[in-house]
Motif scaffolding. Structure first.
Motif, PDB file in Angstrom:
ATOM      1  N   GLN A   1       0.807  -1.224   0.000  1.00  0.00           N
ATOM      2  CA  GLN A   1       0.000   0.000   0.000  1.00  0.00           C
ATOM      3  C   GLN A   1       0.835   1.266   0.000  1.00  0.00           C
ATOM      4  N   LEU A   2       2.154   1.139   0.178  1.00  0.00           N
ATOM      5  CA  LEU A   2       3.008   2.322   0.224  1.00  0.00           C
ATOM      6  C   LEU A   2       3.477   2.777  -1.157  1.00  0.00           C
ATOM      7  N   PHE A   3       3.067   2.046  -2.189  1.00  0.00           N
ATOM      8  CA  PHE A   3       3.297   2.503  -3.558  1.00  0.00           C
ATOM      9  C   PHE A   3       1.991   2.415  -4.336  1.00  0.00           C
ATOM     10  N   HIS A   4       1.563   3.537  -4.892  1.00  0.00           N
ATOM     11  CA  HIS A   4       0.370   3.576  -5.733  1.00  0.00           C
ATOM     12  C   HIS A   4       0.829   3.660  -7.185  1.00  0.00           C
ATOM     13  N   ARG A   5       0.623   2.591  -7.922  1.00  0.00           N
ATOM     14  CA  ARG A   5       1.035   2.538  -9.325  1.00  0.00           C
ATOM     15  C   ARG A   5      -0.037   3.231 -10.176  1.00  0.00           C
ATOM     16  N   THR A   6      -0.052   4.539 -10.063  1.00  0.00           N
ATOM     17  CA  THR A   6      -1.035   5.340 -10.786  1.00  0.00           C
ATOM     18  C   THR A   6      -0.611   5.635 -12.215  1.00  0.00           C
ATOM     19  N   GLY A   7       0.687   5.451 -12.502  1.00  0.00           N
ATOM     20  CA  GLY A   7       1.275   6.005 -13.700  1.00  0.00           C
ATOM     21  C   GLY A   7       1.592   7.476 -13.488  1.00  0.00           C
ATOM     22  N   VAL A   8       2.480   8.012 -14.299  1.00  0.00           N
ATOM     23  CA  VAL A   8       2.826   9.432 -14.249  1.00  0.00           C
ATOM     24  C   VAL A   8       2.646  10.013 -15.647  1.00  0.00           C
ATOM     25  N   LEU A   9       1.887  11.096 -15.712  1.00  0.00           N
ATOM     26  CA  LEU A   9       1.554  11.768 -16.958  1.00  0.00           C
ATOM     27  C   LEU A   9       2.308  13.096 -17.018  1.00  0.00           C
ATOM     28  N   TRP A  10       3.211  13.230 -17.990  1.00  0.00           N
ATOM     29  CA  TRP A  10       3.981  14.460 -18.160  1.00  0.00           C
ATOM     30  C   TRP A  10       3.395  15.203 -19.347  1.00  0.00           C
ATOM     31  N   LEU A  11       2.695  16.315 -19.076  1.00  0.00           N
ATOM     32  CA  LEU A  11       2.079  17.111 -20.129  1.00  0.00           C
ATOM     33  C   LEU A  11       3.162  17.832 -20.925  1.00  0.00           C
ATOM     34  N   THR A  12       3.098  17.718 -22.238  1.00  0.00           N
ATOM     35  CA  THR A  12       4.179  18.244 -23.073  1.00  0.00           C
ATOM     36  C   THR A  12       3.616  19.091 -24.208  1.00  0.00           C
ATOM     37  N   GLU A  13       4.321  20.161 -24.491  1.00  0.00           N
ATOM     38  CA  GLU A  13       3.967  21.032 -25.601  1.00  0.00           C
ATOM     39  C   GLU A  13       4.754  20.632 -26.843  1.00  0.00           C
ATOM     40  N   PRO A  14       4.318  21.064 -28.017  1.00  0.00           N
ATOM     41  CA  PRO A  14       5.019  20.682 -29.251  1.00  0.00           C
ATOM     42  C   PRO A  14       6.483  21.128 -29.234  1.00  0.00           C
ATOM     43  N   ASN A  15       7.331  20.273 -29.771  1.00  0.00           N
ATOM     44  CA  ASN A  15       8.760  20.588 -29.913  1.00  0.00           C
ATOM     45  C   ASN A  15       9.435  20.905 -28.589  1.00  0.00           C
ATOM     46  N   ASP A  16       8.947  20.286 -27.508  1.00  0.00           N
ATOM     47  CA  ASP A  16       9.558  20.451 -26.192  1.00  0.00           C
ATOM     48  C   ASP A  16      10.858  19.652 -26.170  1.00  0.00           C
ATOM     49  N   ARG A  17      11.994  20.346 -26.098  1.00  0.00           N
ATOM     50  CA  ARG A  17      13.290  19.659 -26.153  1.00  0.00           C
ATOM     51  C   ARG A  17      13.482  18.703 -24.987  1.00  0.00           C
ATOM     52  N   HIS A  18      12.996  19.102 -23.792  1.00  0.00           N
ATOM     53  CA  HIS A  18      13.125  18.238 -22.622  1.00  0.00           C
ATOM     54  C   HIS A  18      12.323  16.952 -22.821  1.00  0.00           C
ATOM     55  N   ALA A  19      11.122  17.079 -23.357  1.00  0.00           N
ATOM     56  CA  ALA A  19      10.291  15.904 -23.598  1.00  0.00           C
ATOM     57  C   ALA A  19      10.912  15.002 -24.653  1.00  0.00           C
ATOM     58  N   ASN A  20      11.428  15.602 -25.720  1.00  0.00           N
ATOM     59  CA  ASN A  20      12.056  14.795 -26.769  1.00  0.00           C
ATOM     60  C   ASN A  20      13.282  14.058 -26.247  1.00  0.00           C
ATOM     61  N   ALA A  21      14.077  14.737 -25.424  1.00  0.00           N
ATOM     62  CA  ALA A  21      15.246  14.075 -24.826  1.00  0.00           C
ATOM     63  C   ALA A  21      14.820  12.983 -23.863  1.00  0.00           C
ATOM     64  N   SER A  22      13.717  13.193 -23.154  1.00  0.00           N
ATOM     65  CA  SER A  22      13.198  12.160 -22.246  1.00  0.00           C
ATOM     66  C   SER A  22      12.828  10.904 -23.019  1.00  0.00           C
ATOM     67  N   ARG A  23      12.183  11.074 -24.155  1.00  0.00           N
ATOM     68  CA  ARG A  23      11.785   9.915 -24.955  1.00  0.00           C
ATOM     69  C   ARG A  23      12.999   9.089 -25.364  1.00  0.00           C
ATOM     70  N   VAL A  24      14.065   9.770 -25.758  1.00  0.00           N
ATOM     71  CA  VAL A  24      15.290   9.072 -26.153  1.00  0.00           C
ATOM     72  C   VAL A  24      15.876   8.309 -24.975  1.00  0.00           C
ATOM     73  N   ALA A  25      15.981   8.974 -23.827  1.00  0.00           N
ATOM     74  CA  ALA A  25      16.584   8.348 -22.647  1.00  0.00           C
ATOM     75  C   ALA A  25      15.733   7.184 -22.148  1.00  0.00           C
ATOM     76  N   LEU A  26      14.414   7.328 -22.179  1.00  0.00           N
ATOM     77  CA  LEU A  26      13.526   6.248 -21.739  1.00  0.00           C
ATOM     78  C   LEU A  26      13.679   5.024 -22.635  1.00  0.00           C
ATOM     79  N   ARG A  27      13.762   5.246 -23.947  1.00  0.00           N
ATOM     80  CA  ARG A  27      13.956   4.120 -24.866  1.00  0.00           C
ATOM     81  C   ARG A  27      15.295   3.440 -24.616  1.00  0.00           C
ATOM     82  N   GLU A  28      16.350   4.252 -24.439  1.00  0.00           N
ATOM     83  CA  GLU A  28      17.684   3.691 -24.199  1.00  0.00           C
ATOM     84  C   GLU A  28      17.708   2.826 -22.943  1.00  0.00           C
ATOM     85  N   ALA A  29      16.961   3.243 -21.916  1.00  0.00           N
ATOM     86  CA  ALA A  29      16.948   2.512 -20.646  1.00  0.00           C
ATOM     87  C   ALA A  29      15.926   1.381 -20.620  1.00  0.00           C
ATOM     88  N   GLY A  30      15.095   1.295 -21.635  1.00  0.00           N
ATOM     89  CA  GLY A  30      14.078   0.249 -21.671  1.00  0.00           C
ATOM     90  C   GLY A  30      12.912   0.503 -20.737  1.00  0.00           C
TER      91      GLY A  30
END
Length: 372
Positions: free
Chosen positions: A84-113
């Motif tokens: 009960q000490l972890f709620h697996r709700t998922g995390v939603l990161w709202l992103t605007e078009p051409n957000d460099r931070h979001a695009n870099a996140s996608r790359v890093a997430l894929r690299e890490a699996g």
């Protein structure tokens, strides 16, 4: 390290608790100290809930640390029968078009699996109609991420540390020359108190900021603001810096701002949220969660970030003592990383190469935030 090495850990927040627990599991004699109690109300780890997510832009080091920590948190909760000490709700990161931070996140997430979904603006509005999203706003969704129950989780780690033979004491902390308890190695993991204990070394390199949090009551019978209908979410675009949690354990809709607040003294500050903050949050709700714009305030919190100059942790040896170490600078994002920080400390103590970003020499005396 020799098997006979003894340790004293100062600070029973998330870093100190996990360091003490990890050392104890490795068979060392460990004493954990905290002046106010484990995850107490003044501590940075003392809040109701904390986010765990792996998206960190191009900062793959934190993506991988969060990924490892999520595994270790889940293993700990399973082993100690505290799911009960972890709620697996998922995390939603709202992103605007051409957000460099979001695009870099996608790359890093894929690299890490790391599992994630890209939500188009249409998909975001269809899946989460309670979020008033403009037509160009999309999202990154991490389904395996979510909310750690902060205070309870830290206290559980301390309880397990004691159960397995560790010693815990509620007692004041002091700088090394004044320490009266015996230990071969001292590790100070006391968050916002590091600068007070070591003013010459860390006083100008840690920036303590007041962070105000408000819980809003959800409408009676309205399930749209509870999981699974709503995950943990972040809205950092356009300098908003807002984030929040769904209604967990019937505490209300939690809303907070990640932008750095004014300076705070962790010992003496009153923990009362200002009316101006409440009004700013209501204005945001009217824009993004309009069904809650007039919701009553049901609870508030004031905590603090202990920021380093750029948001990297500080994990290093005291320059004047061979057997004294620092582990801190959580910078508002550190809670999730507690287990991985503890593993890193163990490796460095065993002689592994240090991560340059965590070294004291790389901590500046002027802020330029780079980690989000």
């Amino acid at each position: 390290m020799k098997a006979s090495t003894s340790f004293a850990v100062g600070g029973a927040g998330v870093f100190g608790a996990w360091i003490a627990h990890t050392l104890r599991r490795a068979g060392y004699v460990v004493t954990l100290f905290d002046p106010y109690g484990a995850a107490h109300s003044r501590a940075s780890s003392g809040g109701e809930s904390r986010i765990i997510r792996c998206a960190y832009g191009a900062d793959e080091i934190y993506t991988r640390m969060a990924q490892r920590s999520l595994t270790l948190w889940n293993d700990f909760f399973a082993a100690t029968k505290r799911p009960q000490l972890f709620h697996r709700t998922g995390v939603l990161w709202l992103t605007e078009p051409n957000d460099r931070h979001a695009n870099a996140s996608r790359v890093a997430l894929r690299e890490a699996g790391v599992d994630f979904e890209d939500l188009t603006p249409a998909e975001l509005r269809r899946r989460y109609p309670q979020i008033c999203a403009p037509s160009n706003l999309g999202a990154i969704f991490e389904p395996n991420a979510g909310a750690l129950m902060g205070r309870q989780a830290v206290q559980a780690v301390v309880e397990e540390f004691v159960r397995t033979g560790g010693t815990y004491r509620q007692a004041p902390l002091a700088a090394p020359q004044k320490v009266e308890f015996p230990a071969d190695v001292l590790i100070y993991a006391c968050g916002p108190w590091l600068g007070k204990l070591f003013p010459e070394i860390l006083g100008s390199r840690l920036f303590l900021t007041r962070q105000e949090i408000v819980f809003f009551g959800i409408p009676a019978g309205d399930l749209r603001f509870q999981p699974p209908q709503l995950p943990v979410w972040l809205d950092f675009g356009s300098a908003r810096g807002m984030y929040g949690f769904p209604d967990l354990e019937a505490r209300g809709f939690k809303l907070a701002c990640d932008r750095h607040g004014p300076p705070i003294d962790p010992d003496t500050a009153d923990r009362l949220v200002s009316e101006s903050t409440v009004q700013q949050m209501r204005a945001y709700l009217a824009e993004r969660f309009p069904a809650l714009a007039a919701a009553p305030v049901v609870d508030t919190r004031v905590c603090q970030y202990e920021n380093t100059s750029n948001g990297d942790f500080v994990i290093d040896r005291h320059p004047g003592y061979e057997n004294v170490w620092f582990a801190g600078g959580g910078s508002g994002h550190g809670f999730k990383h507690g287990p991985a920080v503890a593993e890193y400390v163990m490796r460095v103590l065993d002689g592994a190469d240090a991560e340059p970003r965590f070294l004291l020499a790389n901590k500046k005396t002027a802020q330029s935030r780079a980690v989000f």
